[in-house]
Enzyme design. Structure first.
Site, PDB file in Angstrom:
ATOM      1  N   HIS A  68       0.874  -1.274  -0.060  1.00  0.00           N
ATOM      2  CA  HIS A  68       0.009  -0.107  -0.034  1.00  0.00           C
ATOM      3  C   HIS A  68       0.635   1.330  -0.017  1.00  0.00           C
ATOM      4  CE1 HIS A  68      -3.702  -1.999   1.016  1.00  0.00           C
ATOM      5  NE2 HIS A  68      -3.099  -2.719   1.637  1.00  0.00           N
ATOM      6  N   PRO A  69       0.333   2.428  -0.667  1.00  0.00           N
ATOM      7  CA  PRO A  69       1.189   3.520  -0.475  1.00  0.00           C
ATOM      8  C   PRO A  69       0.598   4.099   0.818  1.00  0.00           C
ATOM      9  CG  PRO A  69      -0.977   3.930  -1.833  1.00  0.00           C
ATOM     10  CD  PRO A  69      -0.729   2.252  -1.575  1.00  0.00           C
ATOM     11  N   PHE A 121       1.157   3.138   8.146  1.00  0.00           N
ATOM     12  CA  PHE A 121      -0.151   3.107   8.879  1.00  0.00           C
ATOM     13  C   PHE A 121      -1.334   2.560   7.681  1.00  0.00           C
ATOM     14  CE2 PHE A 121      -4.245   5.696   9.288  1.00  0.00           C
ATOM     15  CZ  PHE A 121      -4.368   5.212  10.561  1.00  0.00           C
TER      16      PHE A 121
END
Length: 170
Positions: A68-69, A121
Site C-alpha cells: 500500500h502507498p 499506517f
C-alpha cells in the site's frame, strides 16, 4: 458463480496466485488462496480469505502492508502490482481531496506512526474523509505494538474484502 471466479478456478496454481495477489499483497496468502480452488461464490471466497489471513504470521502481514502507498500519497513499494495501485487510489479518493493542513497533518502522522511501529499506517480508507483518517491515525498512535499489529491486520482484512468483491465483479 462470477465469470472471473470461474476463470480463476481453472488457472494453474502459480498463475491463480499471481492474479489474486493484488487483492492482498502477501505472496503466502495468494499461494494459499490458489490452493483452496475451486471457490464457487463470493461468500466462500471471503470465508477462505479470512481463514487464511488469520492463519498467516507477522512477516506475511507486513508484506501485505508494504503493498500500500501511505495515506495521502500515491507511490507504493517498487514491486506493487498496478491493479493494487489503482485500487489504493480509489480507496483514498476522499483523503486526496483534503485541504493542505489536513494533508500535512496526515504526512506528519504517517511519519510518527512509522517511527513508532516501523511500518506504514494501514486503514480501510474507503468512504472515509481525510479528517476521519487523521483522527483514526492519532488514536492508533496510542496503541502498543501487539494491539496495533492486530488492528492493522484487521484493517487489511477489510481492504481485502473490498478488493476481492471488485475483482470478482470484473
Amino acid at each position: 458463480m462470477s465469470e472471473v471466479l470461474a476463470r480463476w478456478n481453472a488457472l494453474p496454481q502459480e498463475e491463480a496466485a499471481r492474479e489474486i495477489l493484488p487483492c492482498c499483497g502477501s505472496k503466502a496468502w495468494a499461494a494459499s488462496m490458489a490452493l483452496k480452488k475451486p471457490l464457487h461464490d463470493e461468500a466462500a471466497l471471503l470465508e477462505v480469505t479470512d481463514e487464511i489471513w488469520r492463519g498467516l504470521g507477522k512477516a506475511d502481514w507486513l508484506e501485505a502492508f508494504k503493498s500500500h502507498p501511505r495515506i495521502g500519497e500515491t507511490p507504493a513499494e517498487q514491486d506493487s502490482v498496478v491493479q493494487s495501485l489503482v485500487w489504493s487510489a480509489q480507496e483514498q479518493q476522499k483523503a486526496a481531496t483534503a485541504d493542505e493542513a489536513v494533508k500535512m497533518a496526515l504526512k506528519w502522522g504517517n511519519r510518527e506512526y512509522e517511527q513508532k511501529f516501523g511500518r506504514i499506517f494501514i486503514v480501510c480508507a474507503t468512504g472515509k474523509s481525510a479528517g476521519e483518517i487523521l483522527e483514526i491515525l492519532r488514536r492508533r498512535l496510542h496503541n502498543d505494538e501487539a494491539t496495533e499489529l492486530q488492528q492493522a491486520a484487521e484493517e487489511q482484512r477489510k481492504i481485502m474484502h473490498i478488493r476481492l468483491k471488485k475483482w470478482i465483479a470484473g
